[in-house]
Design a protein around this motif. Sequence first.
Motif, PDB file in Angstrom:
ATOM      1  N   ASP A 171     -18.800 -42.317  31.864  1.00  0.00           N
ATOM      2  CA  ASP A 171     -17.507 -42.626  32.485  1.00  0.00           C
ATOM      3  C   ASP A 171     -16.689 -41.380  32.825  1.00  0.00           C
ATOM      4  OD1 ASP A 171     -16.652 -41.732  30.034  1.00  0.00           O
ATOM      5  OD2 ASP A 171     -15.695 -43.605  29.417  1.00  0.00           O
ATOM      6  N   GLY A 172     -17.270 -40.195  32.647  1.00  0.00           N
ATOM      7  CA  GLY A 172     -16.574 -38.961  32.976  1.00  0.00           C
ATOM      8  C   GLY A 172     -15.890 -38.302  31.793  1.00  0.00           C
ATOM      9  N   THR A 173     -15.819 -39.000  30.665  1.00  0.00           N
ATOM     10  CA  THR A 173     -15.205 -38.434  29.463  1.00  0.00           C
ATOM     11  C   THR A 173     -16.043 -37.272  28.927  1.00  0.00           C
ATOM     12  OG1 THR A 173     -14.309 -40.598  28.855  1.00  0.00           O
ATOM     13  CG2 THR A 173     -14.428 -38.937  27.109  1.00  0.00           C
ATOM     14  N   VAL A 174     -15.377 -36.235  28.459  1.00  0.00           N
ATOM     15  CA  VAL A 174     -16.052 -35.105  27.825  1.00  0.00           C
ATOM     16  C   VAL A 174     -15.471 -34.947  26.425  1.00  0.00           C
ATOM     17  CG1 VAL A 174     -16.605 -32.652  27.905  1.00  0.00           C
ATOM     18  CG2 VAL A 174     -16.396 -33.952  30.042  1.00  0.00           C
ATOM     19  N   LEU A 175     -16.313 -35.074  25.412  1.00  0.00           N
ATOM     20  CA  LEU A 175     -15.883 -34.930  24.023  1.00  0.00           C
ATOM     21  C   LEU A 175     -16.375 -33.597  23.467  1.00  0.00           C
ATOM     22  CD1 LEU A 175     -16.707 -38.522  22.699  1.00  0.00           C
ATOM     23  CD2 LEU A 175     -14.476 -37.633  23.394  1.00  0.00           C
ATOM     24  N   GLU A 176     -15.521 -32.937  22.681  1.00  0.00           N
ATOM     25  CA  GLU A 176     -15.869 -31.650  22.082  1.00  0.00           C
ATOM     26  C   GLU A 176     -16.087 -31.810  20.581  1.00  0.00           C
ATOM     27  OE1 GLU A 176     -13.323 -28.376  22.897  1.00  0.00           O
ATOM     28  OE2 GLU A 176     -13.014 -28.938  25.003  1.00  0.00           O
ATOM     29  N   SER A 177     -17.116 -31.147  20.086  1.00  0.00           N
ATOM     30  CA  SER A 177     -17.389 -31.153  18.658  1.00  0.00           C
ATOM     31  C   SER A 177     -18.001 -29.813  18.277  1.00  0.00           C
ATOM     32  CB  SER A 177     -18.345 -32.292  18.298  1.00  0.00           C
ATOM     33  OG  SER A 177     -18.578 -32.349  16.910  1.00  0.00           O
ATOM     34  N   THR A 178     -17.839 -29.423  17.037  1.00  0.00           N
ATOM     35  CA  THR A 178     -18.419 -28.161  16.558  1.00  0.00           C
ATOM     36  C   THR A 178     -19.826 -28.414  16.012  1.00  0.00           C
ATOM     37  OG1 THR A 178     -16.228 -27.338  15.967  1.00  0.00           O
ATOM     38  CG2 THR A 178     -18.118 -26.225  14.973  1.00  0.00           C
ATOM     39  N   GLY A 179     -20.757 -27.541  16.386  1.00  0.00           N
ATOM     40  CA  GLY A 179     -22.120 -27.695  15.887  1.00  0.00           C
ATOM     41  C   GLY A 179     -23.093 -26.852  16.670  1.00  0.00           C
ATOM     42  N   SER A 180     -24.371 -27.021  16.363  1.00  0.00           N
ATOM     43  CA  SER A 180     -25.403 -26.259  17.055  1.00  0.00           C
ATOM     44  C   SER A 180     -26.300 -27.186  17.867  1.00  0.00           C
ATOM     45  CB  SER A 180     -26.259 -25.470  16.053  1.00  0.00           C
ATOM     46  OG  SER A 180     -27.127 -26.332  15.349  1.00  0.00           O
ATOM     47  N   MET A 181     -26.797 -26.696  18.962  1.00  0.00           N
ATOM     48  CA  MET A 181     -27.695 -27.481  19.801  1.00  0.00           C
ATOM     49  C   MET A 181     -29.006 -27.736  19.071  1.00  0.00           C
ATOM     50  SD  MET A 181     -28.145 -29.145  22.575  1.00  0.00           S
ATOM     51  CE  MET A 181     -26.889 -28.606  23.759  1.00  0.00           C
ATOM     52  N   ASP A 182     -29.457 -26.779  18.276  1.00  0.00           N
ATOM     53  CA  ASP A 182     -30.706 -26.965  17.516  1.00  0.00           C
ATOM     54  C   ASP A 182     -30.598 -28.178  16.591  1.00  0.00           C
ATOM     55  OD1 ASP A 182     -31.899 -24.792  18.707  1.00  0.00           O
ATOM     56  OD2 ASP A 182     -31.483 -23.413  17.050  1.00  0.00           O
ATOM     57  N   GLU A 183     -29.478 -28.285  15.883  1.00  0.00           N
ATOM     58  CA  GLU A 183     -29.287 -29.392  14.951  1.00  0.00           C
ATOM     59  C   GLU A 183     -29.150 -30.716  15.691  1.00  0.00           C
ATOM     60  OE1 GLU A 183     -28.794 -31.736  11.623  1.00  0.00           O
ATOM     61  OE2 GLU A 183     -29.665 -29.746  11.884  1.00  0.00           O
TER      62      GLU A 183
ATOM     63  N   VAL B  43     -23.868 -26.647  25.075  1.00  0.00           N
ATOM     64  CA  VAL B  43     -23.240 -25.883  24.009  1.00  0.00           C
ATOM     65  C   VAL B  43     -22.660 -24.595  24.575  1.00  0.00           C
ATOM     66  CG1 VAL B  43     -25.396 -24.694  23.359  1.00  0.00           C
ATOM     67  CG2 VAL B  43     -23.550 -24.942  21.671  1.00  0.00           C
ATOM     68  N   LEU B  44     -21.427 -24.300  24.159  1.00  0.00           N
ATOM     69  CA  LEU B  44     -20.751 -23.057  24.531  1.00  0.00           C
ATOM     70  C   LEU B  44     -20.305 -22.406  23.224  1.00  0.00           C
ATOM     71  CD1 LEU B  44     -18.528 -24.312  27.508  1.00  0.00           C
ATOM     72  CD2 LEU B  44     -20.659 -23.000  27.656  1.00  0.00           C
ATOM     73  N   GLY B  45     -21.015 -21.379  22.797  1.00  0.00           N
ATOM     74  CA  GLY B  45     -20.737 -20.777  21.504  1.00  0.00           C
ATOM     75  C   GLY B  45     -21.082 -21.759  20.400  1.00  0.00           C
ATOM     76  N   ARG B  46     -20.068 -22.159  19.627  1.00  0.00           N
ATOM     77  CA  ARG B  46     -20.260 -23.150  18.568  1.00  0.00           C
ATOM     78  C   ARG B  46     -19.667 -24.506  18.952  1.00  0.00           C
ATOM     79  NH1 ARG B  46     -23.528 -23.531  14.547  1.00  0.00           N
ATOM     80  NH2 ARG B  46     -21.932 -24.514  13.245  1.00  0.00           N
ATOM     81  N   THR B  47     -19.346 -24.678  20.240  1.00  0.00           N
ATOM     82  CA  THR B  47     -18.740 -25.925  20.696  1.00  0.00           C
ATOM     83  C   THR B  47     -19.754 -26.750  21.488  1.00  0.00           C
ATOM     84  OG1 THR B  47     -16.541 -24.924  20.829  1.00  0.00           O
ATOM     85  CG2 THR B  47     -16.893 -26.959  22.061  1.00  0.00           C
ATOM     86  N   LEU B  48     -19.959 -27.985  21.053  1.00  0.00           N
ATOM     87  CA  LEU B  48     -20.817 -28.919  21.774  1.00  0.00           C
ATOM     88  C   LEU B  48     -19.955 -29.781  22.678  1.00  0.00           C
ATOM     89  CD1 LEU B  48     -23.103 -30.074  18.817  1.00  0.00           C
ATOM     90  CD2 LEU B  48     -23.838 -28.713  20.787  1.00  0.00           C
ATOM     91  N   LEU B  49     -20.322 -29.882  23.940  1.00  0.00           N
ATOM     92  CA  LEU B  49     -19.604 -30.708  24.912  1.00  0.00           C
ATOM     93  C   LEU B  49     -20.475 -31.906  25.278  1.00  0.00           C
ATOM     94  CD1 LEU B  49     -18.245 -27.898  27.270  1.00  0.00           C
ATOM     95  CD2 LEU B  49     -17.069 -28.989  25.342  1.00  0.00           C
TER      96      LEU B  49
END
Length: 244
Positions: A165-177, A154-160
Amino acid sequence: MIQIAFCDDDQTVLDQLSALLEKYRAQRCVQIQCTVFHSPLDLLAEIEKGTRYDILFLDVIMPAENGITAAKEIRQYDNVVKIIFLTSSAEFAVESYVVGAYFYQIKPIWEDSFFRLTDSVIAECRRADQRSLILRCKTGISRIDLDQLLYCEVLGRTLLFHLVDGTVLESTGSMDELARQLTPHESFLRTHRSFLVNMEYIQNISTRAVTLTNLAQIPIPHGKSAEIRQQYLEYAFRRKQVMI
């Protein structure tokens, strides 16, 4: 409810599949919603909008774009959907597995083989539902197989989400949740407040970092390495992995 899509440019084949599915639905007393596509381009447009299917029967040879190429594009959005190729020849069998096809159905399609295949793939879907995660990404809605998730940060409010396969997907959320949602899945370990790793891909644990099979280094907070090692060993023991 199971979501199924049929994609074939031959209306006769689509009519046959629809009739078989209606008979299957009645005999098995299972809830299935079916969508029919005459073109892979129409199917791809629907998937790009965020529609997700559990099972996809996809013809191999179609005008404009063949089924194998379409499947490769579908996998950019959904690596969980079970793809079954419709073909008149087994020559495409090897190529079909490159895109993670579940199986291929030889034409003409007989009732017995359709019923057996549908029984099998629905059972697999129900198992996979417990091992998948749906994300709201910048590119739309993506569904990932948790077995293909290496780690998340997590970087700020962005989950990576870093996939095998090397793909990186971004989503908004919290690591706690996220950690709370993945609690039932014992393979995930929160090694750091900003990182969640899949223990299936741990290669080494030192005093400062967890090294994954792709050589990514996940930091360990000071004084936490012994606890993380113990959690990993307990997981490996439950999985009956060999330890020396």
